[in-house]
Design a protein around this motif. Structure first.
Motif, mmCIF file in Angstrom:
data_model
loop_
_atom_site.group_PDB
_atom_site.id
_atom_site.type_symbol
_atom_site.label_atom_id
_atom_site.label_comp_id
_atom_site.label_asym_id
_atom_site.label_seq_id
_atom_site.Cartn_x
_atom_site.Cartn_y
_atom_site.Cartn_z
ATOM 1 N N UNK A 126 0.822 -1.203 0.000
ATOM 2 C CA UNK A 126 0.000 0.000 0.000
ATOM 3 C C UNK A 126 0.860 1.258 0.000
ATOM 4 N N UNK A 127 2.003 1.195 0.635
ATOM 5 C CA UNK A 127 2.913 2.332 0.665
ATOM 6 C C UNK A 127 4.061 2.135 -0.305
ATOM 7 N N UNK A 128 4.782 3.215 -0.585
ATOM 8 C CA UNK A 128 5.887 3.145 -1.536
ATOM 9 C C UNK A 128 6.949 2.157 -1.088
ATOM 10 N N UNK A 129 7.284 2.156 0.193
ATOM 11 C CA UNK A 129 8.326 1.246 0.683
ATOM 12 C C UNK A 129 7.886 -0.205 0.565
ATOM 13 N N UNK A 130 6.585 -0.471 0.798
ATOM 14 C CA UNK A 130 6.086 -1.843 0.690
ATOM 15 C C UNK A 130 6.100 -2.320 -0.760
ATOM 16 N N UNK A 131 5.712 -1.426 -1.680
ATOM 17 C CA UNK A 131 5.712 -1.796 -3.101
ATOM 18 C C UNK A 131 7.141 -2.060 -3.576
ATOM 19 N N UNK A 132 8.067 -1.187 -3.197
ATOM 20 C CA UNK A 132 9.461 -1.372 -3.573
ATOM 21 C C UNK A 132 10.004 -2.685 -3.024
ATOM 22 N N UNK A 133 9.677 -2.983 -1.763
ATOM 23 C CA UNK A 133 10.152 -4.223 -1.153
ATOM 24 C C UNK A 133 9.582 -5.442 -1.869
ATOM 25 N N UNK A 134 8.328 -5.344 -2.332
ATOM 26 C CA UNK A 134 7.718 -6.457 -3.045
ATOM 27 C C UNK A 134 8.441 -6.725 -4.358
ATOM 28 N N UNK A 135 8.793 -5.654 -5.074
ATOM 29 C CA UNK A 135 9.541 -5.834 -6.320
ATOM 30 C C UNK A 135 10.905 -6.441 -6.029
ATOM 31 N N UNK A 150 6.896 6.916 -6.435
ATOM 32 C CA UNK A 150 7.908 6.972 -5.369
ATOM 33 C C UNK A 150 8.583 5.615 -5.190
ATOM 34 N N UNK A 151 7.811 4.523 -5.311
ATOM 35 C CA UNK A 151 8.384 3.181 -5.189
ATOM 36 C C UNK A 151 9.368 2.914 -6.330
ATOM 37 N N UNK A 152 8.984 3.262 -7.558
ATOM 38 C CA UNK A 152 9.869 3.055 -8.690
ATOM 39 C C UNK A 152 11.130 3.913 -8.567
ATOM 40 N N UNK A 153 10.980 5.112 -8.050
ATOM 41 C CA UNK A 153 12.148 5.975 -7.856
ATOM 42 C C UNK A 153 13.116 5.338 -6.855
ATOM 43 N N UNK A 154 12.582 4.792 -5.769
ATOM 44 C CA UNK A 154 13.427 4.102 -4.778
ATOM 45 C C UNK A 154 14.154 2.922 -5.418
ATOM 46 N N UNK A 155 13.450 2.169 -6.242
ATOM 47 C CA UNK A 155 14.059 1.008 -6.892
ATOM 48 C C UNK A 155 15.150 1.425 -7.869
ATOM 49 N N UNK A 156 14.936 2.543 -8.570
ATOM 50 C CA UNK A 156 15.991 3.035 -9.467
ATOM 51 C C UNK A 156 17.216 3.439 -8.673
#
Length: 446
Positions: A10-19, A53-59
């Motif tokens: 649900x949050x950016x950090x959770x989405x990034x962690x899932x990827x 924001x999640x994609x930015x963190x992953x980049x």
């Protein structure tokens, strides 16, 4: 698009962690496309800004890359998978030429230097708040830099060449910026750039270093805000900047004064090729000189200089992290330098004799190899996997070129530091058999 794997959170950090979990488990494969941000946001029931924001963190973590309208995809080599993992472990009875280590017999004993450093600091231990760079180290380093024609600038100390390069890039660049890198080039730099969230732009090289047209293309068309160049003993090809090439590169870089130029003097202390520095061709520059190959990798110390702004930023950030590199190590290096613990001419001659003998023996067999300076020889091959496997069967473990390449053709790297004179002919014969047919190469490694 993602097969059976479902991104959650649900949050950016959770989405990034899932990827990241999907990449780590292999459910999301290198090069696999990710859903457009709005599509994933609708699927998860979140605001598109959250996915952005999640994609930015992953980049920034080097897990994914974004190419405009082509969208985002898992990087071909996520930052969590270091190129050093692409290695061949030598089984019993196989000679290992793949690790890239110096010859232990040519490294000085560190005991006397460390003892002298400890004794020097016994009466006055270094405490918080003192200058980060030992005064004697700075003076000796600056004198050596002056003698080699490196432009004037303050001296800093970092925990090795890669640590210095990372801090220099971070001092000026932001995630998403492009960095021009040598291809083939040092695998650790090729890993570091995406790990910082930066975009690597490959530059083809030949025996004299990066091709000027490639540097121009990387900066003008690739948008590179920084260029990383190896001055001597380039890893893996042995390239070294000659006078004419350095002049042409300075001319190219001079047309782009805003670009940061980072030079790695990889061959310091163990090559006899003259230094042709590029520092000062642009407004922002840095020059890095490690002690690892000549004095021992475990010393973990490199000196660097550059324009005042760059050095000040790096030292300022160091103060907020480790603070400084141990003065015990700095004093030990001072002792090694002052006592002439390494006969640089003899070391350069030893590596050169082995390297040149291997290149000649391969040439006699019709195999083109590169190794102008340093301790490595690069052999272009048509079938990298097959060549590595055949050499392993013949009793030689070499480094696969995949550890050092972005867009350049296949090759293998052989480190000569473990060779004797008696090894040259058998090794050359094994390489010839492993790479045939079609082992010749053009002047550049493209």
């Amino acid at each position: 698009m993602l097969g059976d794997y479902r991104i959650s959170g649900r949050g950016a950090s959770e989405i990034a962690a899932s990827v990241e979990r999907g990449v780590g488990s292999g459910d999301l494969r290198p090069g696999q496309a990710l859903p457009p941000m709005r599509e994933l946001a609708a699927d998860l029931g979140v605001n598109p800004n959250t996915v952005a924001a999640a994609y930015r963190t992953l980049r920034e973590r080097g897990v994914i890359e974004t190419a405009g309208r082509r969208g985002s995809r898992v990087r071909p080599r996520p930052a969590t998978t270091a190129r050093d993992a692409v290695r061949i472990e030598a089984p019993a009875g196989v000679r290992d030429l793949g690790k890239g280590n110096p010859d232990p017999a040519l490294l000085p004993p560190l005991g006397p230097a460390l003892a002298a450093a400890a004794t020097a600091g016994a009466g006055r231990p270094v405490l918080y708040g003192e200058p980060p760079v030992d005064e004697d180290l700075a003076r000796l380093a600056r004198a050596a830099l002056d003698a080699d024609g490196v432009p004037a600038g303050p001296v800093g100390v970092a925990g090795g060449a890669l640590d210095a390069i990372e801090r220099i890039l971070a001092a000026h660049l932001r995630p998403g910026d492009a960095v021009a890198v040598e291809d083939p080039g040092w695998g650790s730099v090729l890993d570091l750039v995406p790990a910082l969230g930066l975009r690597a732009v490959p530059m083809a090289v030949d025996d004299d270093g990066p091709l000027p047209d490639e540097v121009e293309r990387a900066v003008r068309d690739g948008g590179a805000r920084a260029v990383v160049v190896t001055a001597r003993a380039q890893n893996p090809t042995g390239a070294a900047l000659g006078a004419e090439r350095a002049a042409r590169l300075r001319e190219v870089l001079g047309r782009h004064p805003e670009v940061l130029v980072v030079e790695d003097d990889h061959g310091h202390g163990f090559v006899d090729v003259p230094l042709r520095p590029l520092g000062g061709a642009t407004g922002r520059w840095a020059f890095v000189r490690s002690v690892a190959k000549a004095y021992g990798p475990d010393l973990r110390l490199a000196v660097f200089t550059g324009d005042a702004v760059t050095v000040d930023r790096v030292l300022g950030r160091l103060r907020l992290g480790p603070g400084w590199v141990s003065h015990v190590l700095q004093r030990a290096v001072v002792h090694l330098w002052r006592t002439g613990a390494v006969d640089r001419a003899a070391v350069a001659r030893s590596y050169g004799e082995r390297r040149d003998a291997l290149v000649r023996a391969l040439a006699d067999r019709g195999v083109r190899a590169h190794g102008r300076s340093g301790m490595n020889v690069w052999v272009p091959v048509a079938d990298e996997t097959g060549a590595v496997a055949r050499l392993l069967q013949a009793g030689w473990a070499v480094a696969p070129g995949a550890r050092f390449r972005l867009a350049s053709p296949p090759g293998v790297r052989l480190t000569v530091s473990g060779l004797t004179g008696a090894d040259i002919e058998p090794l050359a014969a094994a390489v010839t058999a492993a790479v045939a047919p079609g082992a010749s190469a053009v002047r550049s490694y493209r």
